[in-house]
Design a protein around this motif. Structure first.
Motif, PDB file in Angstrom:
ATOM      1  N   GLU A   1       0.830  -1.207   0.000  1.00 16.61           N
ATOM      2  CA  GLU A   1       0.000   0.000   0.000  1.00 16.61           C
ATOM      3  C   GLU A   1       0.861   1.252   0.000  1.00 16.61           C
ATOM      4  OE1 GLU A   1      -3.668   2.060   2.552  1.00 16.61           O
ATOM      5  OE2 GLU A   1      -2.787   0.160   3.202  1.00 16.61           O
ATOM      6  N   ARG A   2       1.934   1.245   0.764  1.00 19.71           N
ATOM      7  CA  ARG A   2       2.817   2.408   0.837  1.00 19.71           C
ATOM      8  C   ARG A   2       3.464   2.705  -0.508  1.00 19.71           C
ATOM      9  NH1 ARG A   2       5.988   5.276   4.656  1.00 19.71           N
ATOM     10  NH2 ARG A   2       8.065   5.839   3.909  1.00 19.71           N
ATOM     11  N   LEU A   3       3.827   1.657  -1.242  1.00 17.08           N
ATOM     12  CA  LEU A   3       4.532   1.823  -2.511  1.00 17.08           C
ATOM     13  C   LEU A   3       3.589   1.870  -3.708  1.00 17.08           C
ATOM     14  CD1 LEU A   3       7.554  -0.606  -1.927  1.00 17.08           C
ATOM     15  CD2 LEU A   3       7.474   1.879  -1.591  1.00 17.08           C
ATOM     16  N   GLY A   4       2.309   1.654  -3.480  1.00 17.57           N
ATOM     17  CA  GLY A   4       1.361   1.664  -4.582  1.00 17.57           C
ATOM     18  C   GLY A   4       1.492   0.460  -5.494  1.00 17.57           C
ATOM     19  N   VAL A   5       1.839  -0.677  -4.918  1.00 14.44           N
ATOM     20  CA  VAL A   5       2.021  -1.910  -5.684  1.00 14.44           C
ATOM     21  C   VAL A   5       0.826  -2.827  -5.433  1.00 14.44           C
ATOM     22  CG1 VAL A   5       3.431  -4.000  -5.924  1.00 14.44           C
ATOM     23  CG2 VAL A   5       4.535  -1.774  -5.627  1.00 14.44           C
ATOM     24  N   ASP A   6       0.276  -3.372  -6.510  1.00 19.11           N
ATOM     25  CA  ASP A   6      -0.803  -4.341  -6.384  1.00 19.11           C
ATOM     26  C   ASP A   6      -0.248  -5.613  -5.746  1.00 19.11           C
ATOM     27  OD1 ASP A   6      -2.847  -6.272  -6.801  1.00 19.11           O
ATOM     28  OD2 ASP A   6      -3.517  -5.223  -8.614  1.00 19.11           O
ATOM     29  N   VAL A   7      -0.922  -6.120  -4.732  1.00 21.57           N
ATOM     30  CA  VAL A   7      -0.454  -7.337  -4.070  1.00 21.57           C
ATOM     31  C   VAL A   7      -0.339  -8.493  -5.064  1.00 21.57           C
ATOM     32  CG1 VAL A   7      -1.004  -9.042  -2.282  1.00 21.57           C
ATOM     33  CG2 VAL A   7      -1.370  -6.619  -1.840  1.00 21.57           C
ATOM     34  N   ALA A   8      -1.145  -8.465  -6.105  1.00 18.70           N
ATOM     35  CA  ALA A   8      -1.079  -9.523  -7.118  1.00 18.70           C
ATOM     36  C   ALA A   8       0.275  -9.553  -7.818  1.00 18.70           C
ATOM     37  CB  ALA A   8      -2.196  -9.343  -8.140  1.00 18.70           C
ATOM     38  N   ASP A   9       1.023  -8.454  -7.746  1.00 14.73           N
ATOM     39  CA  ASP A   9       2.316  -8.362  -8.422  1.00 14.73           C
ATOM     40  C   ASP A   9       3.477  -8.666  -7.483  1.00 14.73           C
ATOM     41  OD1 ASP A   9       0.934  -7.607 -10.694  1.00 14.73           O
ATOM     42  OD2 ASP A   9       1.141  -5.461 -10.293  1.00 14.73           O
ATOM     43  N   THR A  10       3.207  -9.449  -6.453  1.00 13.24           N
ATOM     44  CA  THR A  10       4.254  -9.823  -5.497  1.00 13.24           C
ATOM     45  C   THR A  10       4.491 -11.332  -5.530  1.00 13.24           C
ATOM     46  OG1 THR A  10       2.727 -10.170  -3.626  1.00 13.24           O
ATOM     47  CG2 THR A  10       3.569  -7.925  -3.963  1.00 13.24           C
ATOM     48  N   VAL A  11       5.718 -11.703  -5.198  1.00  9.81           N
ATOM     49  CA  VAL A  11       6.085 -13.100  -4.998  1.00  9.81           C
ATOM     50  C   VAL A  11       6.708 -13.194  -3.615  1.00  9.81           C
ATOM     51  CG1 VAL A  11       7.378 -15.090  -5.847  1.00  9.81           C
ATOM     52  CG2 VAL A  11       6.588 -13.349  -7.461  1.00  9.81           C
ATOM     53  N   ALA A  12       6.339 -14.208  -2.856  1.00 14.11           N
ATOM     54  CA  ALA A  12       6.921 -14.414  -1.530  1.00 14.11           C
ATOM     55  C   ALA A  12       7.493 -15.816  -1.443  1.00 14.11           C
ATOM     56  CB  ALA A  12       5.870 -14.207  -0.443  1.00 14.11           C
ATOM     57  N   PHE A  13       8.670 -15.912  -0.819  1.00 14.38           N
ATOM     58  CA  PHE A  13       9.356 -17.189  -0.629  1.00 14.38           C
ATOM     59  C   PHE A  13       9.537 -17.445   0.860  1.00 14.38           C
ATOM     60  CE2 PHE A  13      10.691 -15.751  -4.797  1.00 14.38           C
ATOM     61  CZ  PHE A  13      10.805 -16.911  -5.560  1.00 14.38           C
ATOM     62  N   GLY A  14       9.267 -18.684   1.313  1.00 16.62           N
ATOM     63  CA  GLY A  14       9.477 -19.008   2.708  1.00 16.62           C
ATOM     64  C   GLY A  14       9.597 -20.494   2.938  1.00 16.62           C
ATOM     65  N   ASP A  15       9.975 -20.845   4.173  1.00 16.55           N
ATOM     66  CA  ASP A  15      10.163 -22.259   4.509  1.00 16.55           C
ATOM     67  C   ASP A  15       9.608 -22.631   5.871  1.00 16.55           C
ATOM     68  OD1 ASP A  15      12.793 -22.844   6.568  1.00 16.55           O
ATOM     69  OD2 ASP A  15      12.511 -20.815   5.817  1.00 16.55           O
ATOM     70  N   SER A  16       9.262 -21.639   6.710  1.00 17.42           N
ATOM     71  CA  SER A  16       8.941 -21.927   8.107  1.00 17.42           C
ATOM     72  C   SER A  16       7.559 -21.423   8.479  1.00 17.42           C
ATOM     73  CB  SER A  16       9.978 -21.282   9.032  1.00 17.42           C
ATOM     74  OG  SER A  16      11.266 -21.799   8.796  1.00 17.42           O
ATOM     75  N   GLU A  17       7.146 -21.806   9.683  1.00 17.06           N
ATOM     76  CA  GLU A  17       5.843 -21.399  10.189  1.00 17.06           C
ATOM     77  C   GLU A  17       5.684 -19.887  10.197  1.00 17.06           C
ATOM     78  OE1 GLU A  17       3.116 -22.108  14.222  1.00 17.06           O
ATOM     79  OE2 GLU A  17       5.301 -22.232  14.324  1.00 17.06           O
ATOM     80  N   ASN A  18       6.765 -19.164  10.491  1.00 16.46           N
ATOM     81  CA  ASN A  18       6.642 -17.708  10.556  1.00 16.46           C
ATOM     82  C   ASN A  18       6.526 -17.054   9.181  1.00 16.46           C
ATOM     83  OD1 ASN A  18       9.287 -17.963   9.683  1.00 16.46           O
ATOM     84  ND2 ASN A  18      10.128 -16.485  11.130  1.00 16.46           N
ATOM     85  N   ASP A  19       6.581 -17.858   8.108  1.00 20.56           N
ATOM     86  CA  ASP A  19       6.397 -17.346   6.744  1.00 20.56           C
ATOM     87  C   ASP A  19       4.972 -17.542   6.236  1.00 20.56           C
ATOM     88  OD1 ASP A  19       9.173 -16.692   6.484  1.00 20.56           O
ATOM     89  OD2 ASP A  19       9.587 -18.806   6.085  1.00 20.56           O
ATOM     90  N   VAL A  20       4.171 -18.315   6.948  1.00 17.99           N
ATOM     91  CA  VAL A  20       2.846 -18.685   6.446  1.00 17.99           C
ATOM     92  C   VAL A  20       1.968 -17.462   6.202  1.00 17.99           C
ATOM     93  CG1 VAL A  20       0.683 -19.802   7.110  1.00 17.99           C
ATOM     94  CG2 VAL A  20       2.844 -21.041   7.325  1.00 17.99           C
ATOM     95  N   SER A  21       1.983 -16.494   7.114  1.00 14.73           N
ATOM     96  CA  SER A  21       1.133 -15.308   6.940  1.00 14.73           C
ATOM     97  C   SER A  21       1.492 -14.562   5.661  1.00 14.73           C
ATOM     98  CB  SER A  21       1.265 -14.377   8.152  1.00 14.73           C
ATOM     99  OG  SER A  21       2.589 -13.869   8.261  1.00 14.73           O
ATOM    100  N   MET A  22       2.759 -14.565   5.294  1.00 11.94           N
ATOM    101  CA  MET A  22       3.218 -13.913   4.073  1.00 11.94           C
ATOM    102  C   MET A  22       2.804 -14.710   2.837  1.00 11.94           C
ATOM    103  SD  MET A  22       7.184 -12.853   3.267  1.00 11.94           S
ATOM    104  CE  MET A  22       7.847 -14.517   3.459  1.00 11.94           C
ATOM    105  N   LEU A  23       2.942 -16.021   2.904  1.00 14.23           N
ATOM    106  CA  LEU A  23       2.536 -16.868   1.788  1.00 14.23           C
ATOM    107  C   LEU A  23       1.034 -16.768   1.542  1.00 14.23           C
ATOM    108  CD1 LEU A  23       4.641 -20.090   2.536  1.00 14.23           C
ATOM    109  CD2 LEU A  23       5.209 -18.237   0.956  1.00 14.23           C
ATOM    110  N   ASP A  24       0.271 -16.587   2.598  1.00 14.09           N
ATOM    111  CA  ASP A  24      -1.182 -16.560   2.468  1.00 14.09           C
ATOM    112  C   ASP A  24      -1.696 -15.323   1.744  1.00 14.09           C
ATOM    113  OD1 ASP A  24      -1.588 -18.998   3.656  1.00 14.09           O
ATOM    114  OD2 ASP A  24      -2.096 -18.195   5.637  1.00 14.09           O
ATOM    115  N   VAL A  25      -0.920 -14.242   1.709  1.00  9.28           N
ATOM    116  CA  VAL A  25      -1.435 -13.004   1.103  1.00  9.28           C
ATOM    117  C   VAL A  25      -0.718 -12.606  -0.185  1.00  9.28           C
ATOM    118  CG1 VAL A  25      -2.226 -12.110   3.323  1.00  9.28           C
ATOM    119  CG2 VAL A  25       0.067 -11.504   2.507  1.00  9.28           C
TER     120      VAL A  25
END
Length: 282
Positions: A219-243
């Protein structure tokens, strides 16, 4: 798994990367091809955002100095930094009474209770012997100890002395400590807890996760969330992967984490982030 399909992520503008066991190999080095993909991203105008439980001081210099990295999400989502100025642009602290209550519930266990603040990570020197009892790789142990400032006072006093607390990292030496810590967090709706290694729990405000930080920065950068990629491996990454627009788990992630991803990248030590992004950025 086949190559990623462009139609699922038509434009990549922001790449959110967990560090340990995702972008960074288990020996705490960055694979050469992952460093190379930073250069490719800069050429394409794509920003990389380290999204980590570490403090800013713990983010590798190769990332902080790279022109494609303008922001960093630290403390598991509690802090967002403008990397160029070093300024905190978003801070979500934990109410101090919640921290006091959490410590009161676990203080009788064999746990280390680390306090993350915008100024760094602080811990009582009294707990120093506990770090040798916690099950983690030696590379992780060295990194953890090198990033803490040990203070000559008890944890109760330290909780009162630091100006603000953005995250608590609880390291437990046994299963009893793990259960007590998870139960104490679950009993308080204002807190959020997730692990990055088997014998820790990273505790933040319920409003401060990697996922909420991703949404805030978009929101701060004016980027559509659809234009993001997130990488993770652990439980603390799940919230990021979900959105994220495209959620990518590493091959070395647990099945529970992989269940939240749309794709799987090769293992971290094989530069899985670079191998996944290459077709998207070609």
């Amino acid at each position: 798994m086949g190559a990623p399909r462009r139609k699922e992520c038509p434009m990549v503008r922001l790449v959110f990367i967990d560090l340990d066991d995702t972008f960074v190999a288990p020996d705490k080095t960055i694979p050469r091809d992952n460093l190379r993909i930073l250069d490719v991203s800069a050429e394409r105008g794509v920003q990389f955002v380290p999204c980590t439980g570490r403090s800013l001081r713990g983010v590798p210099r190769e990332l902080l100095a790279h022109p494609t990295v303008c922001h960093a999400v630290c403390g598991g989502g509690a802090l967002v930094y403008d990397v160029r100025s070093g300024r905190v642009v978003r801070e979500v602290s934990i109410d101090r009474p919640l921290v006091r209550a959490l410590y009161a519930d676990v203080r009788g266990q064999r746990v280390a209770f680390d306090l993350f603040t915008p100024e760094g990570v602080f811990a009582s020197r009294e707990n120093l012997p506990l770090y040798d009892l916690v099950e983690m790789t030696e590379a992780t142990r060295r990194m953890v100890l090198s990033r803490r400032t040990f203070v000559d006072c008890g944890t109760e006093e330290l909780i009162e002395r630091v100006p603000s607390i953005c995250r608590v990292n609880v390291l437990f030496a046994d299963e009893r400590g793990r259960r007590a810590t998870r139960d104490a967090v679950a009993a308080r709706p204002g807190l959020f807890g997730a692990s990055s290694i088997p014998m820790n729990l990273e505790v933040t405000s319920a409003e401060a996760t990697k996922g909420t930080a991703l949404l805030w920065l978009c929101e701060r950068l004016g980027v559509d969330v659809a234009d993001t990629v997130a990488f993770g491996d652990s439980e603390n990454d799940v919230s990021m992967l979900d959105v994220a627009g495209d959620a990518v788990a590493m091959e070395n992630a647990s099945p529970e984490v992989r269940a939240h991803a749309r794709h799987v990248a090769p293992r971290c030590e094989l530069a899985g982030v670079a191998r996944y992004l290459e077709p998207l950025l070609a």
